[in-house]
Write an enzyme that holds these catalytic residues in place. Sequence first.
Site, short mmCIF file in Angstrom:
data_model
loop_
_atom_site.label_atom_id
_atom_site.label_comp_id
_atom_site.label_asym_id
_atom_site.label_seq_id
_atom_site.Cartn_x
_atom_site.Cartn_y
_atom_site.Cartn_z
N HIS A 112 14.89 37.72 -1.94
CA HIS A 112 15.36 36.58 -2.74
C HIS A 112 14.25 35.61 -3.11
O HIS A 112 14.14 35.19 -4.25
CB HIS A 112 16.45 35.81 -1.98
CG HIS A 112 17.62 36.66 -1.60
ND1 HIS A 112 18.55 37.08 -2.53
CD2 HIS A 112 18.01 37.18 -0.42
CE1 HIS A 112 19.48 37.81 -1.91
NE2 HIS A 112 19.17 37.89 -0.64
N GLU B 182 14.74 37.91 3.65
CA GLU B 182 15.21 36.88 2.72
C GLU B 182 14.09 36.48 1.75
O GLU B 182 14.34 36.26 0.57
CB GLU B 182 15.73 35.65 3.50
CG GLU B 182 17.01 35.94 4.27
CD GLU B 182 18.18 36.39 3.37
OE1 GLU B 182 18.45 35.73 2.36
OE2 GLU B 182 18.81 37.42 3.70
N HIS C 118 21.72 31.45 5.92
CA HIS C 118 21.55 32.89 5.65
C HIS C 118 20.38 33.05 4.67
O HIS C 118 19.46 33.82 4.93
CB HIS C 118 22.85 33.46 5.06
CG HIS C 118 22.82 34.93 4.78
ND1 HIS C 118 23.94 35.69 4.61
CD2 HIS C 118 21.79 35.80 4.60
CE1 HIS C 118 23.61 36.96 4.38
NE2 HIS C 118 22.31 37.04 4.36
O1 U2P Z 1 27.52 39.49 -0.04
C1 U2P Z 1 26.96 40.58 0.61
C2 U2P Z 1 25.45 40.57 0.46
O2 U2P Z 1 25.08 40.60 -0.93
C3 U2P Z 1 23.89 39.85 -1.11
N1 U2P Z 1 24.15 38.76 -2.08
C4 U2P Z 1 25.38 38.25 -2.27
C5 U2P Z 1 25.59 37.24 -3.19
C6 U2P Z 1 24.51 36.72 -3.91
O3 U2P Z 1 24.64 35.81 -4.72
N2 U2P Z 1 23.27 37.26 -3.68
C7 U2P Z 1 23.07 38.26 -2.77
O4 U2P Z 1 21.95 38.72 -2.58
C8 U2P Z 1 23.48 39.30 0.24
O5 U2P Z 1 22.52 40.18 0.75
P1 U2P Z 1 21.39 39.81 1.82
O6 U2P Z 1 20.59 38.66 1.35
O7 U2P Z 1 22.10 39.49 3.08
O8 U2P Z 1 20.60 41.07 1.90
C9 U2P Z 1 24.80 39.32 0.98
O9 U2P Z 1 24.67 39.36 2.37
#
Ligand code: U2P
Length: 278
Positions: free
Chosen positions: A148, A144, A86
Amino acid sequence: MSSPLTQPLLCLFLALLFVAGTSSPARASDELERVGGGGGENQREFDYFALALQWPGTYCQRTRKCCSSNGCCRGSNSPATIFTIHGLWPDYNDGTWPSCCTKSSFDPKEISTLNDALEKYWPSLSCSKPSSCNGGKGSFWGHEWEKHGTCSYPVFENEYDYFLTTLNLYFKYNVTSVLNDAGYVPSNTEKYPLGGIISAIENAFHASPQIICSKDSVEELRLCFYKDFKPRDCAIASDAKIDMVTSKSSCPKYVSLPEFASTGHDGLQSWASNNSAL
Ligand code: U2P
């Protein structure tokens, strides 16, 4: 799943790419346009990484329509029985995380040499386009990286290193084979003790994972790492494991690892023929 022969070869190929990528001088296009200390501006440096893996058998149950970008729709080429990536998320110890830390927008060309591995091990499992940091819609990988990856400074300063290292971590800490070896195999009838799954991962990697469920199905499994990529517990609190198997967990005490079920569209081919007018 890839054959036992192709997996080590792929790892070797990725390792060579990594050496080539890190030993060359930084490319100008790799330099991030950093805003303050992080996302939005002034987000502080993260504490650790979470490698978030998704279980297609659970995710793909939600597939209602198919499209070329949805890994659930690739018929026999769908990632049926392996955890897929993911994302690699920089996180804070308090349970929160930084996001959208720079103005660096995703450039698919930077990671084109990784495309085959990313398609196979880091597929999107949905047709919907996730939001990008500038408010638009983009690809799963772009989401992503922008949300992130840009917050993983100073460990990563460019897209290529972020995606390559994530792939290498995924191969090194092979959750699917650890669980299979412990007898936790995909099944639509078996339920497995959550504590047993957690213990199998702890025994293999000497750190506690975080497991997310949808009802009683494992949806996601997260491994956590220090900034030097040594494994660490996903939760710092000493009662973390207790939390995982009690009310604070999204999982019940017994969970399933559903088999991948065809969406009824029989993969991309029938998606394409159903949409021949497009
Ligand atoms: O858990 C649901 C969504 O929150 C984001 N998430 C969760 C835990 C973490 O440590 N960091 C984080 O970003 C994720 O969002 P996404 O990257 O999918 O946009 C996760 O899907």
